[in-house]
Design a protein around this motif. Structure first.
Motif, mmCIF file in Angstrom:
data_model
loop_
_atom_site.group_PDB
_atom_site.id
_atom_site.type_symbol
_atom_site.label_atom_id
_atom_site.label_comp_id
_atom_site.label_asym_id
_atom_site.label_seq_id
_atom_site.Cartn_x
_atom_site.Cartn_y
_atom_site.Cartn_z
ATOM 1 N N MET A 165 36.419 -46.155 -118.684
ATOM 2 C CA MET A 165 37.751 -46.881 -118.877
ATOM 3 C C MET A 165 37.845 -47.541 -117.657
ATOM 4 N N THR A 166 38.814 -48.688 -117.508
ATOM 5 C CA THR A 166 38.988 -49.261 -116.463
ATOM 6 C C THR A 166 40.400 -49.028 -115.935
ATOM 7 N N LYS A 167 40.491 -48.997 -114.672
ATOM 8 C CA LYS A 167 42.068 -48.666 -114.045
ATOM 9 C C LYS A 167 42.722 -50.094 -113.885
ATOM 10 N N TYR A 168 43.879 -49.970 -114.170
ATOM 11 C CA TYR A 168 44.621 -51.276 -113.794
ATOM 12 C C TYR A 168 45.921 -51.064 -113.246
ATOM 13 N N LEU A 169 46.293 -51.900 -112.364
ATOM 14 C CA LEU A 169 47.696 -51.648 -111.568
ATOM 15 C C LEU A 169 48.600 -52.443 -112.436
ATOM 16 N N ILE A 170 49.646 -51.937 -112.834
ATOM 17 C CA ILE A 170 50.867 -52.527 -113.672
ATOM 18 C C ILE A 170 51.918 -52.593 -112.280
ATOM 19 N N ALA A 171 52.228 -53.928 -111.850
ATOM 20 C CA ALA A 171 53.038 -54.076 -110.562
ATOM 21 C C ALA A 171 54.235 -54.733 -111.007
ATOM 22 N N VAL A 172 55.478 -54.115 -110.626
ATOM 23 C CA VAL A 172 56.681 -54.297 -110.873
ATOM 24 C C VAL A 172 57.022 -55.731 -109.849
ATOM 25 N N GLN A 173 57.380 -56.890 -110.367
ATOM 26 C CA GLN A 173 57.687 -57.991 -109.215
ATOM 27 C C GLN A 173 59.232 -58.004 -109.405
ATOM 28 N N GLY A 183 57.936 -54.088 -106.106
ATOM 29 C CA GLY A 183 59.025 -52.941 -106.170
ATOM 30 C C GLY A 183 58.470 -51.684 -106.727
ATOM 31 N N GLY A 184 57.438 -51.373 -107.358
ATOM 32 C CA GLY A 184 57.033 -50.240 -108.020
ATOM 33 C C GLY A 184 55.815 -50.503 -108.748
ATOM 34 N N PHE A 185 55.061 -49.565 -109.376
ATOM 35 C CA PHE A 185 53.917 -49.789 -109.939
ATOM 36 C C PHE A 185 53.397 -48.511 -110.751
ATOM 37 N N TRP A 186 52.486 -48.884 -111.593
ATOM 38 C CA TRP A 186 51.945 -47.615 -112.201
ATOM 39 C C TRP A 186 50.580 -48.122 -111.987
ATOM 40 N N VAL A 187 49.351 -47.069 -111.994
ATOM 41 C CA VAL A 187 48.098 -47.062 -112.291
ATOM 42 C C VAL A 187 47.821 -46.407 -113.326
ATOM 43 N N ILE A 188 47.008 -47.257 -114.112
ATOM 44 C CA ILE A 188 46.767 -46.557 -115.593
ATOM 45 C C ILE A 188 45.222 -46.781 -115.903
ATOM 46 N N GLU A 189 44.374 -46.059 -116.763
ATOM 47 C CA GLU A 189 43.298 -46.133 -117.121
ATOM 48 C C GLU A 189 43.305 -46.692 -118.715
ATOM 49 N N CYS A 190 42.602 -47.831 -118.999
ATOM 50 C CA CYS A 190 42.540 -48.210 -120.221
ATOM 51 C C CYS A 190 41.145 -48.656 -120.746
ATOM 52 N N LYS A 214 55.396 -53.047 -122.402
ATOM 53 C CA LYS A 214 56.241 -51.965 -122.405
ATOM 54 C C LYS A 214 57.114 -51.725 -121.093
ATOM 55 N N CYS A 215 56.348 -51.735 -119.904
ATOM 56 C CA CYS A 215 56.955 -51.692 -118.712
ATOM 57 C C CYS A 215 57.868 -52.952 -118.413
ATOM 58 N N ALA A 216 57.727 -54.148 -118.648
ATOM 59 C CA ALA A 216 58.551 -55.339 -118.748
ATOM 60 C C ALA A 216 59.766 -55.048 -119.168
ATOM 61 N N LEU A 217 59.691 -54.721 -120.536
ATOM 62 C CA LEU A 217 60.927 -54.439 -121.248
ATOM 63 C C LEU A 217 61.797 -53.256 -120.653
ATOM 64 N N ALA A 218 61.031 -52.298 -120.192
ATOM 65 C CA ALA A 218 61.826 -51.069 -119.835
ATOM 66 C C ALA A 218 62.510 -51.329 -118.460
ATOM 67 N N CYS A 219 61.816 -52.117 -117.528
ATOM 68 C CA CYS A 219 62.478 -52.197 -116.334
ATOM 69 C C CYS A 219 63.095 -53.484 -115.975
ATOM 70 N N GLY A 220 63.046 -54.388 -116.978
ATOM 71 C CA GLY A 220 63.814 -55.779 -116.977
ATOM 72 C C GLY A 220 63.140 -56.547 -116.055
ATOM 73 N N GLU A 221 61.927 -56.315 -115.357
ATOM 74 C CA GLU A 221 61.577 -57.353 -114.325
ATOM 75 C C GLU A 221 59.915 -57.878 -114.577
ATOM 76 N N PRO A 222 59.711 -59.018 -114.073
ATOM 77 C CA PRO A 222 58.463 -59.565 -114.163
ATOM 78 C C PRO A 222 57.171 -58.439 -113.899
ATOM 79 N N ILE A 223 56.315 -58.473 -114.746
ATOM 80 C CA ILE A 223 55.151 -57.422 -114.416
ATOM 81 C C ILE A 223 53.685 -58.155 -114.411
#
Length: 118
Positions: free
Chosen positions: A1-9, A79-86, A98-107
């Motif tokens: 699995m690869t790790k990904y950064l999901i970053a909130v802009q 502004g914040g982030f998730w680290v996930i494995e996919c 899902k993250c963009a819809l949840a926080c209302g910010e670009p991801i």
């Protein structure tokens, strides 16, 4: 699995939303985090203080200098982030939506380097 950064802009120049909207946003992002955990993709999540709380350490001539805050020519900051494995980018992008819809910010969805350090 690869790790990904999901970053909130986060746009620091935008007015702060009302407290009720902030609570709703936090509830939505917490739900997405719980979904990530249940699916086995979640590694870590974190929110960051605004950029004025930042100290930048710059190297030069064998030493370092420190300055307050990043002096970027942009109003968007991390502004914040998730680290996930996919398994693949498509799965990571599904979480990014899902993250963009949840926080209302670009991801920003970015894979970690697959470095082999010996």
């Amino acid at each position: 699995m690869t790790k990904y950064l999901i970053a909130v802009q986060f746009d620091e120049s935008a007015p702060e939303p009302p407290e009720e909207e902030m609570r709703a946003q936090m509830a939505r992002t917490s739900k997405v985090t719980e979904e990530m955990q249940a699916a086995g993709n979640w590694v870590f999540v974190g929110g960051l203080l605004p950029s004025p709380a930042t100290t930048v350490v710059r190297p030069g001539n064998g030493t370092t200098t420190m300055t307050d805050g990043p002096f970027a020519e942009t109003k968007e900051q991390l502004g914040g982030f998730w680290v996930i494995e996919c398994d693949d980018l498509d799965e990571a992008l599904a979480w990014g939506r899902k993250c963009a819809l949840a926080c209302g910010e670009p991801i920003e969805v970015r894979p970690f380097m697959d470095a082999q350090w010996d």
